[in-house]
Write an enzyme that holds these catalytic residues in place. Structure first.
Site, PDB file in Angstrom:
ATOM      1  N   ARG A   1     -16.229  56.463 -59.575  1.00 33.96           N
ATOM      2  CA  ARG A   1     -15.352  56.270 -58.420  1.00 33.96           C
ATOM      3  C   ARG A   1     -14.490  57.503 -58.166  1.00 33.96           C
ATOM      4  O   ARG A   1     -14.218  57.836 -57.009  1.00 33.96           O
ATOM      5  CB  ARG A   1     -14.466  55.037 -58.611  1.00 33.96           C
ATOM      6  CG  ARG A   1     -13.615  54.755 -57.385  1.00 33.96           C
ATOM      7  CD  ARG A   1     -13.013  53.365 -57.369  1.00 33.96           C
ATOM      8  NE  ARG A   1     -14.004  52.335 -57.121  1.00 33.96           N
ATOM      9  CZ  ARG A   1     -13.714  51.125 -56.635  1.00 33.96           C
ATOM     10  NH1 ARG A   1     -12.459  50.813 -56.336  1.00 33.96           N
ATOM     11  NH2 ARG A   1     -14.652  50.223 -56.455  1.00 33.96           N
TER      12      ARG A   1
ATOM     13  N   HIS B   1     -12.187  40.117 -59.847  1.00 31.92           N
ATOM     14  CA  HIS B   1     -12.692  40.308 -58.485  1.00 31.92           C
ATOM     15  C   HIS B   1     -14.098  40.888 -58.450  1.00 31.92           C
ATOM     16  O   HIS B   1     -14.666  41.074 -57.378  1.00 31.92           O
ATOM     17  CB  HIS B   1     -11.718  41.231 -57.739  1.00 31.92           C
ATOM     18  CG  HIS B   1     -11.626  40.984 -56.270  1.00 31.92           C
ATOM     19  ND1 HIS B   1     -11.456  39.738 -55.715  1.00 31.92           N
ATOM     20  CD2 HIS B   1     -11.668  41.851 -55.219  1.00 31.92           C
ATOM     21  CE1 HIS B   1     -11.390  39.839 -54.398  1.00 31.92           C
ATOM     22  NE2 HIS B   1     -11.529  41.111 -54.068  1.00 31.92           N
TER      23      HIS B   1
END
Length: 295
Positions: A190, A268
């Site tokens: 990321r 999540h």
């Protein structure tokens, strides 16, 4: 905190026959990861806000046995085109339409996490003729919690302006019930995205949905959920940072052909945190082998 063996994206992909590339989907250069025979039904995997296709690296192998699986980077995300205007749900819908056209398919199965779930639900309402079944994985778009929105905006913009190891790590840890799931490899994956020169502007554009006024005009109302005709599986988790299990139950109860699966001890990114359970629930639903349930 659990001590885990070190893992990398290549641990997840080294036995997977897959390709990475770019589709010209209408005006949008769209990056993808693809696995599975293209003669099989298309399954589109849609990530969450500030996310990218690697959200699904642990799911490609199992699903490629049954589907032509495409995990894409949304516009304004990953390595796809980065428009210079605030991104709202209709913009993502337009990209998805162009992706299906570029793949030469009329219909697809859809599974979306967070923002991806929000887009999937809206797509199923507006383009029912192109949708087989849908999975809404901890979907966004039904709530406007200022505290959650502010936390997400702050973590994302801080990491965009200063993509240091610690800030990118903090943004990823928000996703997980167990922060030790955030490996160095995931952080670096990321961080490379966040270090792109155009990322600060792109992040500002994709954070538009954290603005209350913009969010409210894009939200999914109860009547919207009732208008979803496709069979739908709602996956929620017991430790989701965006809302309680009750919200997942409410969403599933409003969708006429909806069902709920609750995954324990996940945040999540349940598709990443508890891959075996997710893949089982997901495939049972998509292939018509089961009725969801509590994991």
């Amino acid at each position: 905190m659990t001590t885990r063996p070190y893992t990398s994206v290549w641990d997840d992909l080294n036995q997977v026959e897959f390709s990475q590339g770019f589709l010209q989907a209408g005006p949008y250069r769209t990056r993808y990861l693809h696995a599975g025979d293209t003669s099989k039904p298309v399954l589109l995997l849609l990530h969450g806000i500030t996310g990218h296709a690697e959200a699904y690296v642990r799911n490609l192998a199992a699903h490629a046995q049954h589907f032509s699986v495409w995990a894409i980077d949304f516009i304004g995300h990953g390595y796809s085109s980065k428009p210079d205007y605030p991104l709202e749900i209709p913009h993502y819908i337009d990209q998805v339409n162009h992706v299906l056209d570029a793949l030469g398919v009329d219909t697809a199965y859809f599974s979306g996490e967070s923002l991806g779930g929000w887009v999937t639900a809206r797509y199923a309402i507006e383009h029912p003729e192109r949708v087989e079944k849908i999975v809404l994985n901890t979907p966004g778009g039904t709530r406007a919690d200022p505290k959650v929105m502010e936390r997400l905006y702050t973590l994302s913009m801080e990491a965009a302006k200063d993509p240091s190891w610690e800030r990118v790590k903090a943004r990823l840890e928000w996703l997980m019930a167990d922060p030790s799931m955030v490996t160095d490899d995931l952080i670096r994956t990321r961080q490379a995205i966040f270090q792109q020169p155009d990322w600060p502007k792109a992040c500002e554009m994709n954070m538009a949905l954290q603005d209350l006024e913009i969010r409210q005009r894009n939200m999914l109302s109860d009547d919207d959920l009732r208008a979803i005709g496709a069979e739908a599986l709602v996956i929620w988790t017991t430790k989701d940072p965006s809302g309680p299990v009750e919200e997942g139950k409410r969403i599933a109860s409003l969708i006429p052909n909806g069902q709920l699966a609750v995954m324990e001890n996940c945040g999540h990114w349940p598709q990443y945190e508890d891959t075996p359970t997710f893949n089982r629930l997901h495939l049972d639903f998509l292939l018509g082998c089961g009725n969801g349930g509590t994991a």
